[in-house]
Scaffold this active site. Structure first.
Site, PDB file in Angstrom:
ATOM      1  CE  LYS A 199     -76.515 -73.439  -8.712  1.00  0.00           C
ATOM      2  NZ  LYS A 199     -76.894 -74.360  -7.656  1.00  0.00           N
ATOM      3  CG  HIS A 257     -76.953 -75.658 -15.371  1.00  0.00           C
ATOM      4  ND1 HIS A 257     -78.271 -75.275 -15.321  1.00  0.00           N
ATOM      5  CD2 HIS A 257     -76.947 -76.982 -15.037  1.00  0.00           C
ATOM      6  CE1 HIS A 257     -79.020 -76.320 -14.970  1.00  0.00           C
ATOM      7  NE2 HIS A 257     -78.236 -77.362 -14.808  1.00  0.00           N
ATOM      8  CE  LYS A 353     -72.804 -85.093 -13.348  1.00  0.00           C
ATOM      9  NZ  LYS A 353     -73.353 -84.096 -12.438  1.00  0.00           N
TER      10      LYS A 353
END
Ligand code: BG6
Length: 513
Positions: A199, A257, A353
């Site tokens: 990213k 991550h 989520k």
């Protein structure tokens, strides 16, 4: 693209050729590289999978998928239709090997295919193997490649292997996988990928910190109160119920991550920009992390709710999820990094989520001014100065600070200075894998995980995994479309009641389309 060297000739072999990752991310990323002229002049693509396809059928399925992602020129998002020249360059030489990754016959067939490609090539016989397969196949594929002699480097050629996540599911399995892999290839041939490092604004963290004189003098416990990292997603488990039941939010997102983001923020300046100089400093961060225990953590699971007016079921009602599942879809942690720079500065991280908005950001929250001369405004009421790195969407960097409100009264008010990538740089199609694939072809391991980094990250969360596995109490819930469970507010506020999570949804704007 000017000033960038093209990689040398190579063949890229994709295990899992018919899978989702290949179609949705790898091939679009290769195509984007081809469009910017960063694919080797001589390039061959080999797909390996169990399905019965010809090379033409496989290429056709990739091109259909790519077409579904692109739009006609002049459409709103200005992505052009598939560019025939770039696609032609990418698919100049495509082969498909049908085989079972666990059988020697698959590697024998692959060897024949590679030899044929390389015998007609002018450039070196370099090979890049991409393991876009379920993790149970990582070790057998590397063993198959090793036994067949397909990964032997020599003086003029390189052989590299990209391994996807998850790299293990705890410390023991990560160690076992490392030793299984390193039995056949050397560490400098292994590229353990974490797509968060692809990213743009994650790569920018090092530039922001080490190419400016402004930030680094403040980047420590003398000036920073705490760091907040949020990776909020609106998606649920997207048909991956079976995988998620075995995994949960912690394993799926944190030691990989989220820790990559922590590593970039917390690392010491590297002594140079070689891959190992940078990775040594990141590894130091993971090694200095205090092992996380249950009292430093909140886990929760989404119940039914709505996002942008659309109703979503509870996690327990998703396909392939047990009706009494206690698997977490949200996790918040308080991390401590035991070194001189960060002693006493908590890193609060959360990921979930079905949250209110899709938003990944890092907030560096500075200490408050020691006293105020603005009599009407008690210090505790002023928001702290905060540097916000927006990773996605709307990549940029914002500084939130106080100014005097115009007018006769001495009143201060928070304002934001905002840098947006889109205001300064032309948009470039990017699925996040372009830089990583290019770096691998160039032999640059900086953005890939070394064995010791992966193990140090698992070591830090291992006590928490153990605490949770022995705790059978009913998991707490948060409503789909919310900011997460209130227990996470208690976690961040305990010890310092003026610390709060930054809102995920309230700031509106691009965060919540
Ligand atoms: C993957 C996780 O590694 O990362 C997914 O398995 C998650 O559960 C995804 O949704 C998030 O990546 P991104 O790039 O969409 O933020």
């Amino acid at each position: 693209m000017t000033g960038v060297t093209k990689p040398e000739a190579c063949t890229m072999v994709i295990f899992g050729a018919a899978g989702d990752l290949t179609k949705r991310l790898l091939v679009p990323a290769l195509y984007n590289l081809a469009q910017t002229g960063l694919i080797p002049e001589e390039f061959a693509l080999v797909g390996v999978d169990i399905g019965d396809f010809t090379a033409e059928q496989w290429t056709g399925s990739l091109s259909d998928m790519l077409k579904s992602f692109t739009h006609d020129a002049g459409s709103e998002d200005e992505i052009s239709a598939v560019d025939v020249k770039s696609w032609g360059h990418l698919t100049q030489q495509v082969s498909y090997v049908r085989g079972d990754f666990t059988q020697a016959s698959c590697f024998a067939e692959l060897e024949r295919t590679l030899k044929k490609i390389e015998s007609g090539r002018k450039g070196p016989a370099n090979r890049l193997f991409y393991l876009a397969v379920a993790d149970r196949f990582f070790a057998p594929i590397v063993a198959g490649l090793g036994t067949a002699g397909l990964v032997r480097n020599d003086a003029d050629t390189w052989r590299r292997v990209i391994i996807e996540k998850p790299f293990g599911h705890d410390l023991e399995s990560a160690k076992a996988l490392n030793s299984a892999v390193l039995r056949h290839i050397a560490e400098d041939q292994v590229y353990r990928i974490d797509h968060f490092l692809g990213k743009e604004n994650v790569q920018n963290i090092m530039a922001l910190r080490f190419a400016n004189g402004l930030f680094e003098p403040l980047w420590n416990r003398d000036h920073i109160d705490h760091v907040q990292i949020t990776v909020a997603e609106t998606v649920g488990v997207e048909g991956r119920g079976k995988f998620y039941e075995q995994t949960g939010a912690l394993r799926d997102m944190v030691p990989n991550h989220v820790f990559q983001l922590v590593g970039m923020i917390a690392m010491e300046p590297p002594v140079g920009f070689s891959a190992d100089a940078v990775r040594n400093k990141k590894c130091d961060v993971f090694s200095a992390m205090r092992p996380v225990r249950a009292e430093d953590a909140v886990r929760a699971q989404y119940s039914g709710g709505s996002i942008n007016g659309h109703a979503y079921p509870a996690y327990r009602d998703e396909p392939n999820v047990s009706k009494d599942s206690n698997v977490e879809t949200y996790v918040a942690l308080r991390l401590a990094i035991d070194n001189w720079r960060w002693a006493g500065v908590p890193f609060f991280v959360r990921t979930g989520k079905r949250m209110a908005c899709r938003m990944t950001e890092i907030a560096i929250v500075f200490k408050r001014a020691p006293l105020t001369t603005f009599q009407d405004t008690p210090i505790a009421k002023l928001p702290p100065s905060t540097l916000v790195l927006r990773i996605q969407p709307d990549e940029g960097v914002a500084h939130e600070f106080q100014v005097k409100r115009p007018g006769p009264t001495v009143d201060v008010s928070p304002v934001t200075m905002d840098f947006r990538y889109s205001d300064w740089f032309p948009p470039a199609p990017n699925v996040g894998y372009e830089t990583l694939l290019f770096d691998c072809m160039m032999g640059d391991q900086t953005l890939f995980q070394r064995a010791d980094m992966v193990e140090a990250a698992w070591r830090a969360v291992e006590p928490l995994l153990n605490d949770w596995s022995s705790d059978k109490t009913e998991i707490i819930k948060y409503e789909a479309g919310s900011e997460g469970p209130s227990a996470a507010d208690v976690l961040i506020g305990s010890g310092n009641s003026s610390r709060n999570w930054r809102p995920i949804a309230l700031n509106g704007g691009p965060r919540c389309p």
